[in-house]
Write an enzyme that holds these catalytic residues in place. Sequence first.
Site: not given
Length: 488
Positions: A21, A124
Amino acid sequence: MFPNEPQRLHVLFFPLMAAGHMIPTLDMAKIFATHHVKTTIVTTPLNAPTFTKPLRSYKNVGPPIDIEIIPFYSKEVGLPEGVENYERCTSDEMTTRFLKGTEMLQESLEKVIEKCKPNCLVADKLLPFATDVAAKFNIPRLVFHGTSYIAQCVMHALGKYEPYKQVSSDEEEFDVPHFPHEIKLKKSQLPTFLRGLGEKHINDEWMKIFGRAMEAEERSYGIIMNSFYELEPDYADYYRKKMGRKAWHIGPVSLCNHEKEAKFQRGKDSSIDEHECLKWLDSKKPKSVVYVSFGSLAKVSTLQLQQIAMGLEASEQDFIWVVMSKNNVDGENEKNEWLSHEFEKRMEGKGLVIRGWAPQVLILDHEAIGAFVTHCGWNSILEGISCGVPMVTWPVFAEQFMNEKLVTEILKTGVGVGVNQWNIMVEGNVKWEDIKEAIRKVMVGEEALEMRNRAMKLKELATTAVEVGGSSYNILQSLLHELRSYNA
């Protein structure tokens, strides 16, 4: 100040603390910066080097990329000191505690926003509280999806129609209903929490986490995808039209790294010297080397590592094989035990084993690479596509079985090794004969050539997408225009 820009946009990026990520987030920040947007990344102390080290040598045409560091409360959620990253979690229990720890970052994020005064928050998917934080400061929150359109569409269809509940066994196939392509899956390829397997409280926790994430996503301004329209047009349309989501695909984001140094420094410190790696690759013929990597999270049993070694040798192809210490579940001290000295001796000059982090984009982009054996994580798939490399697909967990369908059945740029079991542990079920056969299928013969030609066409489309006037470039321009209007 730049022409026709009344006020420079400032975008704050907040990735989940996991390599898969954080790395694309840094790439996104670089892309926004090249569009003269001020960018700041929020992370925790032990994750900061993932951003600060590559940025030291980053030559940026736009404003500098700032890093804001906030504390992570490991002890408060019952984690050992220093566990600030998804990859450091060694059990489901630790993972759910880690995600609880991320929920405690809300107050720190608010302080950063008060200090930096950004115009937009890109956070996220697994940090759902970001939607409320953005609303509090009256700025748009964009959700960053580190996966494919097709995987998002499959998960939506599974949630809506529950076709997996109609089959009598884990091995029976079912169709994903009302889909652009005929996609068949098995129940055994779905996440365990969806199938009600494993400990009930862990499943309940995951269902809660995903429930909160989905609800926060629906209230957000929209979604940023690391994909490009030409790669999965039917699913980009399905996502926006059938699912009604506002989305911008700005990828492949890894293509913002042009210099060898930038490709080498993505992620953690590499376990191999850049020059040693390139020297080895330079000594090989074009398209003659197989690159093997299972990413940063999968765990591979000793038995499976041995089968891979035998399969690679039997395939008679040159190879680079990345074995992370986390991949080898028998522990750091025994990481060499599974690989016989005879194998290493026989493979000298033919095979290169990298123990630890490898500069994946640098390797994949080398003309010597002819195929990629991959766990089908979305970053890896996109990096392989951007470099024009056919794949041997070996999905492990998460949404990887859905990504595999895109590669093998829709794009037809890869073949599967025949895995059907969703499990973060790669147990040893894939035999060396199947590994050998799959590798030879993408490396040797007419079918391999056809796959390579298709893969090279996708590379061209990916490159064009991010260039001025390309689909990803244009959609990012349109997003930035919207953000400026929102804040006007």
